[in-house]
Structure formats: C-alpha cells, structure tokens
Design a protein around this motif. Sequence first.
Motif, PDB file in Angstrom:
ATOM      1  N   LEU A   1      18.338  -5.472  -2.569  1.00 46.62           N
ATOM      2  CA  LEU A   1      17.932  -5.596  -3.956  1.00 46.62           C
ATOM      3  C   LEU A   1      17.319  -4.317  -4.506  1.00 46.62           C
ATOM      4  N   ALA A   2      17.564  -4.064  -5.781  1.00 48.49           N
ATOM      5  CA  ALA A   2      16.822  -3.064  -6.534  1.00 48.49           C
ATOM      6  C   ALA A   2      16.063  -3.836  -7.606  1.00 48.49           C
ATOM      7  N   VAL A   3      14.744  -3.648  -7.681  1.00 46.97           N
ATOM      8  CA  VAL A   3      13.916  -4.454  -8.573  1.00 46.97           C
ATOM      9  C   VAL A   3      13.136  -3.547  -9.514  1.00 46.97           C
ATOM     10  N   ASP A   4      12.751  -4.113 -10.676  1.00 48.63           N
ATOM     11  CA  ASP A   4      12.030  -3.330 -11.685  1.00 48.63           C
ATOM     12  C   ASP A   4      10.588  -3.059 -11.263  1.00 48.63           C
ATOM     13  N   ASP A   5       9.904  -4.077 -10.741  1.00 52.05           N
ATOM     14  CA  ASP A   5       8.508  -3.927 -10.329  1.00 52.05           C
ATOM     15  C   ASP A   5       8.405  -4.282  -8.858  1.00 52.05           C
ATOM     16  N   ILE A   6       8.446  -3.263  -8.012  1.00 53.31           N
ATOM     17  CA  ILE A   6       8.503  -3.508  -6.574  1.00 53.31           C
ATOM     18  C   ILE A   6       7.215  -4.141  -6.055  1.00 53.31           C
ATOM     19  N   GLN A   7       6.041  -3.766  -6.638  1.00 53.43           N
ATOM     20  CA  GLN A   7       4.792  -4.355  -6.157  1.00 53.43           C
ATOM     21  C   GLN A   7       4.765  -5.859  -6.385  1.00 53.43           C
TER      22      GLN A   7
ATOM     23  N   LYS B   1       0.833  -1.208   0.000  1.00 53.50           N
ATOM     24  CA  LYS B   1       0.000   0.000   0.000  1.00 53.50           C
ATOM     25  C   LYS B   1       0.868   1.259   0.000  1.00 53.50           C
ATOM     26  N   THR B   2       1.950   1.235   0.772  1.00 50.66           N
ATOM     27  CA  THR B   2       2.850   2.386   0.834  1.00 50.66           C
ATOM     28  C   THR B   2       3.505   2.640  -0.514  1.00 50.66           C
ATOM     29  N   VAL B   3       3.930   1.557  -1.165  1.00 50.72           N
ATOM     30  CA  VAL B   3       4.555   1.689  -2.490  1.00 50.72           C
ATOM     31  C   VAL B   3       3.559   2.271  -3.495  1.00 50.72           C
ATOM     32  N   ASP B   4       2.317   1.795  -3.463  1.00 53.38           N
ATOM     33  CA  ASP B   4       1.301   2.315  -4.382  1.00 53.38           C
ATOM     34  C   ASP B   4       1.080   3.809  -4.164  1.00 53.38           C
ATOM     35  N   ARG B   5       0.999   4.210  -2.894  1.00 55.48           N
ATOM     36  CA  ARG B   5       0.747   5.621  -2.578  1.00 55.48           C
ATOM     37  C   ARG B   5       1.920   6.501  -2.996  1.00 55.48           C
TER      38      ARG B   5
ATOM     39  N   PRO C   1       9.342   7.017 -10.131  1.00 62.00           N
ATOM     40  CA  PRO C   1       9.644   6.373  -8.846  1.00 62.00           C
ATOM     41  C   PRO C   1      10.595   5.200  -8.991  1.00 62.00           C
ATOM     42  N   GLY C   2      11.503   5.085  -8.041  1.00 63.75           N
ATOM     43  CA  GLY C   2      12.411   3.945  -7.984  1.00 63.75           C
ATOM     44  C   GLY C   2      12.439   3.413  -6.562  1.00 63.75           C
ATOM     45  N   PHE C   3      12.531   2.099  -6.423  1.00 66.11           N
ATOM     46  CA  PHE C   3      12.480   1.476  -5.102  1.00 66.11           C
ATOM     47  C   PHE C   3      13.612   0.469  -4.936  1.00 66.11           C
ATOM     48  N   ALA C   4      14.011   0.283  -3.717  1.00 70.35           N
ATOM     49  CA  ALA C   4      14.956  -0.778  -3.352  1.00 70.35           C
ATOM     50  C   ALA C   4      14.589  -1.230  -1.947  1.00 70.35           C
TER      51      ALA C   4
ATOM     52  N   ILE D   1       4.836  10.514  -6.417  1.00 70.39           N
ATOM     53  CA  ILE D   1       6.027  10.896  -7.190  1.00 70.39           C
ATOM     54  C   ILE D   1       5.655  11.204  -8.634  1.00 70.39           C
ATOM     55  N   LYS D   2       4.749  10.399  -9.217  1.00 71.35           N
ATOM     56  CA  LYS D   2       4.339  10.637 -10.602  1.00 71.35           C
ATOM     57  C   LYS D   2       3.543  11.924 -10.749  1.00 71.35           C
ATOM     58  N   SER D   3       2.960  12.404  -9.651  1.00 76.25           N
ATOM     59  CA  SER D   3       2.161  13.628  -9.721  1.00 76.25           C
ATOM     60  C   SER D   3       3.023  14.883  -9.699  1.00 76.25           C
ATOM     61  N   VAL D   4       4.314  14.732  -9.412  1.00 76.34           N
ATOM     62  CA  VAL D   4       5.225  15.878  -9.356  1.00 76.34           C
ATOM     63  C   VAL D   4       6.045  15.922 -10.645  1.00 76.34           C
TER      64      VAL D   4
END
Length: 273
Positions: A148-154, A82-86, A123-126, A91-94
């Motif tokens: 890890l750094a992944v392409d699709d974190i969800q 849920k946090t990743v989705d939010r 957005p990028g996640f690790a 980030i995409k809105s900026v």
Amino acid sequence: MHALSPINTDSFLATTASAHAPIRIMLASGRSARSIQRVIDENFQGIMVPDAVLCSNGALTYNPQTKTISFPQFIPLDEAIKTVDRLTMEIKSVSMSKHHLPIEKRADTDHDLDDNEMIKGRPGFACQVLWFSLEQDERRGGIHYDYLAVDDIQDFLRSLQEPLAGTENGANKIPRGGIIKLLVLDRNRVASEGLGLRQYCDGNGIARQDVAAFGDLLNDAEMLEYAGLGLCMGNGHPEMKRLADRVIGTNAEDGLAKEIESWFSTTPKYSAD
C-alpha cells in the motif's frame, strides 16, 4: 532437523536431511511474495515449483506450492511510527531549488515560485502489509498480503494497532495487521532508473538519442522512456510492451544478446554491381 546447504546464498538454497531424503529447493529474494510468484510462473512454467522462498530479504517465508505465508518478521508498530516521524522531519529539513527538481515534478510545486527558490523535501511512504484474519483459510493460512501507498502513514500505522474484529474484549487482542517492509522517499527527487540514467548521460556528454535501454518490469518505465531506443523483453509486463519502442525476444530466447549481436553484424555487405 534439516541441514541448510547453501549453493548460492543470494538466490538458491537446498535442504536435505540425509543422502536418502528428498532434496528441498528454496529460493531467497528481496522480492515480495506476490512478485516472486510471477517470477516462478514465468520461469519455471510448472515444470518445477520451489518448496519455499525467503521473501523481502528474509522478512517472511512463502510457499509457492500452497500459496501460503509463514514466519513473518514484523516491524514493531510503535517503532515504525517513531521512525516515520524522525524521517519525516529529516526529509523536510532538506531543501532544493525548484530549478534542480526533475522536470516531471516541477508541476507539483507552486507555479508562482521562482526557479531559484528553495523547496522543502516532501516525504512519501509505502509499506508491505500482512492483514490478520480469524478465519484460517487453506490458501493463505489466515494471513493476507498487500502493498500500500497511503496519504498519512502515521495514522495508518496506528490503525493497524486497533484490535481485529471479534477480539476487542478478549485477553489476547489481535491487531488488524502488521508491516514487514517500510519504504520512504523524497517525492521531490523521484529516484528512479530513468533519473539515474539521465544524470549519467548528462555527466558524460551522452545524448539521449544515442542511448538504448532494455527492461521488462514497471520499475524500468522511466529508463525506457528516457532512452532514445527503449526495448522491452518478450516476457516483459504488458504495460512495458506498450511503452517500449520495440519488443524483442524473451530471456529464454536470449533476446537481449541477439539484439546486441544484430547491431554489430560482421557479415560483409556487397553492392549489386
């Protein structure tokens, strides 16, 4: 029961049951277990090894003597998703214009875009992951650590909820793994020490050729690349030594202090006449 007696709560803790019991040394750090082991190897050099380290700001306890992890504080996977989705939506809105992107990131954008056109955040996640195992090996206690750094974190977070092989039909299904730290950034902005240094210099009219920077680990890379003189500590990472303009003494040799003192030598210089 051991009483906790803080000496420096940010970095050093000592525990003792009584005046006659052995003192236990504990470090506290925001670093991961893998990173703190390198620090211990370089600085303690086997002379003294701490009994335990609180790593990742308390997310787990690491025993550098046995190389085992215990007491992990996992982020609930449903909440992490849920946090990743939010954060992804935020980030995409900026947006920011291509002109304001760091130079090294402009190549990642559409080359046909005008410099003044707005580009949405990327957005990028690790995450730091602990993998579970049914086999309790002595070295790791059945918990395997990775970063890890992944392409699709969800999708990746959902995959961690899948049952561990061998527990699919059991009453107590064990997930494949859990996360103890989640990192997020806007890949358009590239926050780094190098970016921060460049912005400071630009804002204060300081030319990069007039800047000297010291570093030792890979997170210092952009900073040393930006500076007119990039210096790596003698105990620094091998990649940093190759990147730097010059390698100076180690921390134990007061390398930084000696380098700076050499710039301001007060010894008078006399000509041959």
